[in-house]
Motif scaffolding. Structure first.
Motif, PDB file in Angstrom:
ATOM      1  N   GLU A   9      41.802  15.005 -15.757  1.00  0.00           N
ATOM      2  CA  GLU A   9      42.330  14.329 -14.579  1.00  0.00           C
ATOM      3  C   GLU A   9      43.837  14.146 -14.674  1.00  0.00           C
ATOM      4  OE1 GLU A   9      38.391  11.753 -13.204  1.00  0.00           O
ATOM      5  OE2 GLU A   9      39.823  10.880 -14.632  1.00  0.00           O
ATOM      6  N   ASP A  32      27.611  12.027 -11.047  1.00  0.00           N
ATOM      7  CA  ASP A  32      27.735  11.615  -9.646  1.00  0.00           C
ATOM      8  C   ASP A  32      29.100  12.006  -9.082  1.00  0.00           C
ATOM      9  OD1 ASP A  32      25.226  10.556  -9.886  1.00  0.00           O
ATOM     10  OD2 ASP A  32      25.883   8.469 -10.053  1.00  0.00           O
ATOM     11  N   LYS A  33      30.122  11.873  -9.916  1.00  0.00           N
ATOM     12  CA  LYS A  33      31.464  12.247  -9.471  1.00  0.00           C
ATOM     13  C   LYS A  33      31.586  13.765  -9.312  1.00  0.00           C
ATOM     14  CE  LYS A  33      36.310  11.171 -10.279  1.00  0.00           C
ATOM     15  NZ  LYS A  33      37.294  10.402 -11.098  1.00  0.00           N
ATOM     16  N   LYS A  65      30.323  14.925  -6.026  1.00  0.00           N
ATOM     17  CA  LYS A  65      31.307  14.665  -4.966  1.00  0.00           C
ATOM     18  C   LYS A  65      32.414  15.706  -4.992  1.00  0.00           C
ATOM     19  CE  LYS A  65      32.999  11.669  -1.844  1.00  0.00           C
ATOM     20  NZ  LYS A  65      34.338  12.179  -1.586  1.00  0.00           N
ATOM     21  N   HIS A  66      32.835  16.119  -6.177  1.00  0.00           N
ATOM     22  CA  HIS A  66      33.858  17.164  -6.283  1.00  0.00           C
ATOM     23  C   HIS A  66      33.388  18.441  -5.593  1.00  0.00           C
ATOM     24  CE1 HIS A  66      37.080  15.580  -8.849  1.00  0.00           C
ATOM     25  NE2 HIS A  66      36.160  14.947  -9.565  1.00  0.00           N
TER      26      HIS A  66
END
Length: 546
Positions: free
Chosen positions: A339, A382-383, A386-387
């Motif tokens: 990130e 979960d992230k 979404k990506h």
């Protein structure tokens, strides 16, 4: 020149179907192979876009479900012929899978299976470890990487990952038979795709040192001239270890373990042992060890700017394979580093999502796929979902900007633009698996249409598939084997605004991105092939044919 562009292979009866015209017309017809009109419709004017540079008009015949062979006509002009049927992509799928067989190195090809494309055993000698002239290693086997005869650990691992993820996500890939030698295990025959993957897996095990580290590549010092593989007699060198290669190989061996344990437990355990050795080396060597070519060497470098995504891929793959918490914790650490790296890339203007990158240069998306296979809810997975959904939405928005429904932007037409497309289609395929969406599916189909001829070059970028399939890949054996056509199923690199080779400079400089292409052997920046351009197409087609 007035043209009607269409997918030259064809369509499923229930799929989205269109042709794109570069001239004004109000109506179109679809005619069968007898010349009889079987469908009529109105043409929609889209307008001019920056990637094709053409004023485009769209003929939608999605409502037509009749099977057979057809062409589109308007104002006296005709498209190429295409097919509508439930098994329209069967030949294509077999061809793109068998390409890996034709690219085998060593003594693996036989006349029985290679036919006229057979060549004698090649690169059978021991290789010298560069800088350690007294150290010789047996690295026979694997796949030639591209238009040259090099074999590269990171590239091979990524191609394998695409294929093995295809198996994990879509079981239908295991049923594809493409006429290669059978591999029998405990009285059972491996599926063809696993037999072929085993060729590269076995080679990559040879590329691993006893301490777990993986050599980056094995090639001659400079690219061979245009000769048959068996005539490439220059000394083979194994070039130094990299953390990039070690991490990618750790990851793909773990992924392979999850597949082969259902067929050959002993072989699967061997893969896992090699994976763990590589991962242990990574843990003991936390500083990145990147790769640059030796001075004077011009074979493929496959250099990368960082090894964070590679380490992330390795941690995710081992977590998915073994369900051990320490690998998940390692993945979280690498995710946070990624990130930070991504923020810096965004400041430089990069528009993509690093967690959906699926190529050899950034492999974080491959790690993400491992987490999606785990199919559990946690702060990381979960992230990741979404990506993929956000990137898929971005791609669908791009597709609305041109008459071809293509999810690419002008900046995507770089060296290997067709791989950029195929990586995007992989993202859309995965997103559609997470959450069914007609827009995702239509954008995937439009991307396949583009690849197979619905583009402003009126060219299918897969050899042997389509009436106007490209015929002159930058590929040594097909250039010098005295056979008129290359073997079928090769994916061209495709249009590239960079035009980096001398022959490519024949393309007018003011050409629209989609038109920066020549079907010429000399055009290595436009028309080379490689294993990791074929492999994402295998994944996408497996998803489309499920």
């Amino acid at each position: 020149m007035r043209s009607i562009y269409v997918n030259q292979v064809g369509f499923f009866p229930e799929s989205y179907k269109k042709a794109v015209l570069n001239f004004k017309a109000s109506e179109f017809e679809v005619c069968n192979d007898k010349g009889e009109s079987v469908f009529k419709g109105n043409i929609r004017h889209f307008g001019t876009d920056e990637i094709s540079g053409e004023d485009t008009f769209v003929a939608d015949f999605s409502k037509m479900i009749q099977t057979g062979k057809f062409y589109v006509c308007a104002e006296g002009y005709k498209s190429t012929t295409f097919e509508i049927s439930e098994n329209v992509y069967d030949k294509l799928m077999k061809d793109i899978c068998k390409c890996f067989y034709y690219l085998r190195c060593g003594d693996a090809l036989t006349k029985e299976f290679a036919g006229e494309y057979y060549h004698k055993p090649c690169h059978m000698e021991m290789a010298t470890v560069y800088g350690e002239e007294n150290v010789k290693v047996d690295v026979k086997g694997g796949w030639h990487d591209a238009g040259d005869y090099g074999r590269y650990s990171t590239a091979g691992a990524v191609a394998l990952a695409h294929l093995l993820f295809g198996v994990r996500f879509f079981n239908n890939l295991l049923k594809v038979k493409f006429n290669i030698p059978e591999v029998e295990v405990n009285g059972n025959v491996l599926p063809d795709i696993l037999s072929e993957c085993k060729v590269e897996l076995d080679f990559l095990m040879k590329m691993q040192r006893d301490d777990g580290a993986v050599w980056h590549k094995v090639t001659t010092f400079c690219h061979a001239p245009f000769v048959m593989p068996e005539d490439d007699k220059s000394e083979l060198f194994i070039f130094p270890v990299s953390s990039l290669a070690t991490a990618d190989v750790a990851a793909v061996f773990a992924l392979a373990y999850t597949v082969y344990k259902d067929y050959d437990k002993e072989y699967a355990q061997l893969l896992l042992t090699h994976s763990l050795k590589a991962y242990d080396w990574l843990k003991a060597n936390p500083e990145e060890l990147l790769f640059c070519n030796a001075e004077g060497s011009n074979t493929g470098e496959y250099g990368e700017a960082e090894d964070i995504s590679n380490r992330f891929f390795a941690a995710c793959a081992l977590y998915e394979a073994l369900d051990e918490k320490n690998y998940f914790e390692d993945a979280i650490i690498q995710k946070e580093r990624l990130e930070e790296y991504d923020k810096k890339q965004k400041l430089k203007g990069y528009q993509g999502d690093i967690f959906t990158c699926l190529g050899w240069g950034d492999v974080a998306g491959l790690g993400a796929l491992c987490l999606l296979l785990k199919d559990e809810s946690n702060i990381l997975t979960d992230k990741i979902k979404k990506h993929f959904e956000d990137e898929a939405d971005r791609l669908c928005a791009n597709a609305k900007k041109n008459g071809f429904g293509l999810c690419m932007e002008k900046d995507d037409f770089i060296w290997g633009s067709n791989m950029e497309l195929l990586k995007y289609l992989m993202v859309l395929t995965v997103a559609d698996r997470i959450e069914k969406n007609d827009a995702y599916k239509n954008t995937i189909e439009s991307g396949i249409d583009y690849l197979l001829g619905c583009n402003s070059m009126d060219t299918s970028y897969v050899t042997g598939n389509g009436e106007k399939a490209f015929k002159n890949p930058h590929l040594r054996p097909t250039a010098v084997d005295n056979i008129e056509l290359p073997w079928p199923g090769l994916v061209s690199g495709g249009p590239n605004v960079g035009l980096q080779d001398e022959r490519a400079k024949e393309v007018p400089k003011d050409s629209a991105p989609m038109k920066c292409y020549l079907d010429h052997i000399d055009c290595y920046s436009l028309n080379e092939i490689t294993i990791y351009w074929n492999s994402p197409l295998v994944f996408v087609m497996a998803g489309l044919m499920k």
